[in-house]
Each structure stands twice: as structure tokens, then as C-alpha cells.
Design a protein around this motif. Structure first.
Motif, mmCIF file in Angstrom:
data_model
loop_
_atom_site.group_PDB
_atom_site.id
_atom_site.type_symbol
_atom_site.label_atom_id
_atom_site.label_comp_id
_atom_site.label_asym_id
_atom_site.label_seq_id
_atom_site.Cartn_x
_atom_site.Cartn_y
_atom_site.Cartn_z
ATOM 1 N N PRO A 226 0.809 -1.227 0.000
ATOM 2 C CA PRO A 226 0.000 0.000 0.000
ATOM 3 C C PRO A 226 0.840 1.274 0.000
ATOM 4 C CG PRO A 226 -0.933 -1.593 1.518
ATOM 5 C CD PRO A 226 0.403 -2.140 1.087
ATOM 6 N N LEU A 229 1.891 1.857 -3.513
ATOM 7 C CA LEU A 229 0.798 2.061 -4.473
ATOM 8 C C LEU A 229 -0.080 3.267 -4.161
ATOM 9 C CD1 LEU A 229 -0.494 -1.607 -5.035
ATOM 10 C CD2 LEU A 229 0.847 -0.218 -6.623
ATOM 11 N N THR A 231 -1.915 3.662 -1.557
ATOM 12 C CA THR A 231 -3.191 3.238 -0.972
ATOM 13 C C THR A 231 -3.142 3.104 0.547
ATOM 14 O OG1 THR A 231 -2.633 0.900 -1.359
ATOM 15 C CG2 THR A 231 -3.932 2.026 -3.062
ATOM 16 N N ASP A 289 -4.014 -5.359 -11.666
ATOM 17 C CA ASP A 289 -4.666 -4.577 -10.624
ATOM 18 C C ASP A 289 -3.678 -3.635 -9.939
ATOM 19 O OD1 ASP A 289 -7.077 -4.010 -9.033
ATOM 20 O OD2 ASP A 289 -5.889 -4.833 -7.389
ATOM 21 N N ASN A 290 -2.480 -4.138 -9.623
ATOM 22 C CA ASN A 290 -1.488 -3.268 -8.991
ATOM 23 C C ASN A 290 -1.072 -2.135 -9.917
ATOM 24 O OD1 ASN A 290 -1.488 -4.743 -6.640
ATOM 25 N ND2 ASN A 290 0.437 -5.820 -7.054
ATOM 26 N N ARG A 292 -2.815 -0.855 -12.439
ATOM 27 C CA ARG A 292 -3.940 0.079 -12.558
ATOM 28 C C ARG A 292 -4.000 0.996 -11.338
ATOM 29 N NH1 ARG A 292 -8.217 0.380 -9.896
ATOM 30 N NH2 ARG A 292 -7.897 -1.701 -9.010
ATOM 31 N N THR A 293 -3.828 0.415 -10.156
ATOM 32 C CA THR A 293 -3.874 1.208 -8.929
ATOM 33 C C THR A 293 -2.773 2.261 -8.930
ATOM 34 O OG1 THR A 293 -4.822 -0.644 -7.695
ATOM 35 C CG2 THR A 293 -3.736 1.091 -6.415
ATOM 36 N N TYR A 294 -1.564 1.859 -9.307
ATOM 37 C CA TYR A 294 -0.442 2.797 -9.288
ATOM 38 C C TYR A 294 -0.669 3.945 -10.267
ATOM 39 C CZ TYR A 294 4.180 4.813 -9.212
ATOM 40 O OH TYR A 294 5.223 5.705 -9.078
ATOM 41 N N THR A 296 -3.404 5.013 -11.748
ATOM 42 C CA THR A 296 -4.562 5.848 -11.404
ATOM 43 C C THR A 296 -4.208 6.816 -10.286
ATOM 44 O OG1 THR A 296 -6.080 4.063 -12.044
ATOM 45 C CG2 THR A 296 -6.950 5.801 -10.616
ATOM 46 N N ASN A 297 -3.523 6.307 -9.268
ATOM 47 C CA ASN A 297 -3.221 7.147 -8.110
ATOM 48 C C ASN A 297 -2.134 8.177 -8.389
ATOM 49 O OD1 ASN A 297 -5.145 5.999 -6.449
ATOM 50 N ND2 ASN A 297 -3.775 4.418 -5.680
ATOM 51 N N TYR A 346 -5.857 0.688 -18.718
ATOM 52 C CA TYR A 346 -6.428 1.190 -17.473
ATOM 53 C C TYR A 346 -7.270 2.429 -17.778
ATOM 54 C CZ TYR A 346 -2.070 -1.254 -16.507
ATOM 55 O OH TYR A 346 -1.050 -2.163 -16.529
#
Length: 372
Positions: A226, A229, A231, A289-290, A292-294, A296-297, A346
């Protein structure tokens, strides 16, 4: 005392509304333009250069890093209004260290296209290190090459419009935790000092490739996913009064501290994040998923700033536009934010509305060592 008629009041209110509207619009544009995307070409299944430029435009990507002066790409960029960071490849550094060669390089690859191509930076070399076996022999060419390209642009009176720099990676940092104690390795300071001095003189930023992925993958025991990433729900590491909720901020602030520790010439420098990304496959901690998360954030996060430099957009270039199937090792093939068929991997928002980072501040801390 002056008085205003109702008509004057109406004009005044209209002018105020217009000014506020333009000011807010400018904020949106500034936020939208803080993220660019690196355009790598090491794939045998990639779209044509004009198709790629059209893809940038259709997704409102306003900045591009181009690693070499590919004539077809530069031709397609004419009139696109995309701001370009153009690379001098490592393979050309020795040649560009000769002033006449640098003048010809700038004439052929910059002046021939300016101003219909909006060059923003010239990146002279990528991740050259005097202590890396792969690039150590090139380190002595970086400063003369930067100086020669700068002088060629100055001769054309473009030194204020197009800034010349070089892109480093974080392996030049010797100490990075806590961020305020950031410092460069002792065996690279003599290499960096004159480069940093020139950048300050030329009012150019330092370019830096910053990947939380590699820090996390190299030390998953001490660095949480987290934290890497963006999060983490709360502060992970405190540095005095500054709380760090994500590794990206900690790495960037460590670099700023390292520059300050070089002296006054380093303290004045800005940093442009010339690469940052997360692979979707091919190694530890990789997944769609990881990634995309990175992505996006980070697109949202860099609209703001870091604990050391809050409220200032961080100019950042995502790595990279496409998955490139001719790169090695396997991990390097999976950094694309688009697939070669031009479909987004993404759902990223590169422009449009301003997206604010509304994390819950620095109210809680977690006891976790966060070496980077």
C-alpha cells in the motif's frame, strides 16, 4: 466617495465572474498538463507514428517523452501542440560532446521542426552513472554534451524556451531514509556537482526516473505494497513533523534533500519526474490490478505536491505508452498504459476535470520501517 450605477455594478460583477472563471480554468489546465507519457518504440507490433500522435491527442495527453529524434515521430508531432521531452540517446553522447556535432544535432533534430513541434526539454542521456558498469564510460561526456546542446540552443535564442538536462535514476542516492537526510553516494558527487551547477545557471530542472515498484520489489519486508501504491490509509513514516503516506513522496523528497546537501546550487533546482510506472506482469508484485492502482493514483497525486514541497504540481511522465515486446528482461515488456492495439489497459484520466488528492492527511501513524 465614488458611486457606481447599477449598470457599472453589472459590468463589474461580470468582469469578476470572468476573471474567476479564467483563473479556475487555468488551474484545471495546469493540473491536467502535469502528467505526460513516455513514448518507447521497442516493439514490432506498435501503431504507426501518426496513429500514436493521434492517440495522445484523443486522450488529451499533452506531454510526451521521446527517447530519440525519430524523424517520422517528429514529423507527425508537427502542429499537434504536444510538448516534447526529446532525448539524446546514450549512444550519441560521445559524439555530442563535440561542439560542432552538437550544433548539427540541434539543427537537424530541433531547429528543423521548431516551432511547429513544441520542444520543452532536451534530455541528454538517460540513467548514466559513473559507478554503473553499463554506463560508467559515458559519464565523462554528460556535462560537455549538456553544455554543447545548451550553447547551440542559445545561439538560436531558444535557451529560455527549451531546457537542457539529463535524466538520473535513484541508484545515485546513497541515503534516502528519513527523506530529510537524503544524500547522494560519495562516489558520484564529483560527477553530479558540475552538472547541477550548470543546471542552476541555465535555470533548468533535474530529470529523475522514480519507480516505487523497484524499491518495493527489492525490499518487500520493510516496504508495504500500500505504501508503494499510494493506498496506505494513513501515515506510514514520520520525518520530524512531516508524515509520509506514500513512497513516491518519500523518494522525491529524499532527492530534494540530496540536492540541498550538495550546496546552494542544488537547493534551487526543481525536479521533473521523467519516468514512473508499474509493470502489469513479469515479476514480483506485478499484476494488472497493482499497475492500474499505481497509474490511477499517481495521475491524481501529482496534481498536488510532497510533504517537503506541498501544493506544487509535480511534472511527471508515466512510463510508458505501450507494452514493448522487444524489451528485455520480461518485466520490461509490461509497463504500457495502452496495449499495442491502442486500447487503454487502465481507465486513466489524463486531462479534463481536476482530480484532488483527498487522503486523510497525516493524522495517524503506523510503526513501520520504510527504507527506500
Amino acid at each position: 466617495m465614488a458611486t457606481f450605477s447599477s449598470t457599472s455594478n453589472s459590468y463589474l460583477m461580470a468582469a469578476i465572474v470572468l476573471f474567476v472563471g479564467l483563473f479556475m480554468a487555468n488551474l484545471d489546465i495546469t493540473g491536467a498538463q502535469s502528467v505526460g507519457v513516455c513514448y518507447g518504440m521497442l516493439g514490432n507490433n506498435l501503431p504507426s507514428k501518426p496513429e500514436v500522435i493521434a492517440l495522445y491527442k484523443s486522450h488529451n495527453i499533452k506531454r510526451m517523452r521521446l527517447y530519440d529524434p525519430n524523424p517520422e515521430a517528429l514529423q507527425a508531432l508537427r502542429g499537434s501542440n504536444i510538448e516534447v521531452m526529446l532525448g539524446v540517446p546514450n549512444s550519441e553522447l560521445q559524439s555530442i560532446a563535440n561542439p560542432s556535432n552538437a550544433n548539427e544535432w540541434v539543427r537537424r533534430n530541433v531547429l528543423s521542426y521548431w516551432p511547429s513541434v513544441r520542444f520543452r526539454y532536451i534530455a541528454v542521456g538517460n540513467e548514466v552513472s559513473p559507478v554503473s558498469g553499463g554506463t560508467a564510460s559515458l559519464a565523462k561526456f554528460i556535462l560537455p554534451a549538456i553544455t554543447n546542446v545548451y550553447n547551440a540552443l542559445r545561439s538560436a535564442r531558444l535557451q529560455d524556451q527549451i531546457k537542457v538536462s539529463t535524466a538520473i535514476d535513484m541508484t545515485l542516492i546513497g541515503n534516502s531514509y528519513p527523506p530529510s537526510k537524503g544524500s547522494f553516494r560519495g562516489d558520484v558527487k564529483s560527477y553530479l556537482n558540475p552538472i547541477i551547477g550548470h543546471l542552476q545557471y541555465a535555470k533548468a530542472p533535474l530529470l529523475a526516473n522514480i519507480y516505487t515498484y523497484f524499491s518495493y520489489a527489492g525490499n518487500p519486508r520493510d516496504i508495504s505494497l500500500p505504501y508503494a501504491l499510494f493506498t496506505s490509509p494513513s501515515v506510514v513514516a514520520w520525518d520530524g513533523s512531516r508524515g509520509y503516506q506514500n513512497l513516491f513522496d518519500a523518494m522525491l523528497d529524499a532527492l530534494y534533500a540530496a540536492l540541498e546537501n550538495l550546496g546552494s546550487h542544488g537547493a534551487a533546482l526543481e525536479v521533473v519526474v521523467s519516468e514512473s510506472g508499474w509493470p502489469s506482469a513479469g515479476g514480483f508484485g506485478t499484476s494488472l490490478d497493482n499497475a492500474r492502482t499505481y497509474y490511477t493514483n499517481i495521475v491524481r497525486h501529482v496534481k498536488g505536491g510532497t510533504p517537503k514541497k506541498p501544493g506544487r504540481a509535480i511534472e511527471t511522465y508515466l512510463f510508458a505508452m505501450f507494452d514493448e515486446n522487444q524489451k528485455q528482461p520480461e518485466l520490461e515488456k509490461h509497463f504500457g498504459v495502452f496495449s499495442p492495439n491502442k486500447q487503454p489497459k487502465y481507465p486513466l484520466n489524463f486531462g479534463g476535470e481536476r482530480m484532488w488528492d483527498v487522503s486523510d492527511g497525516y493524522n495517524h501513524s503506523v510503526s513501520l520501517k520504510s527504507d527506500i
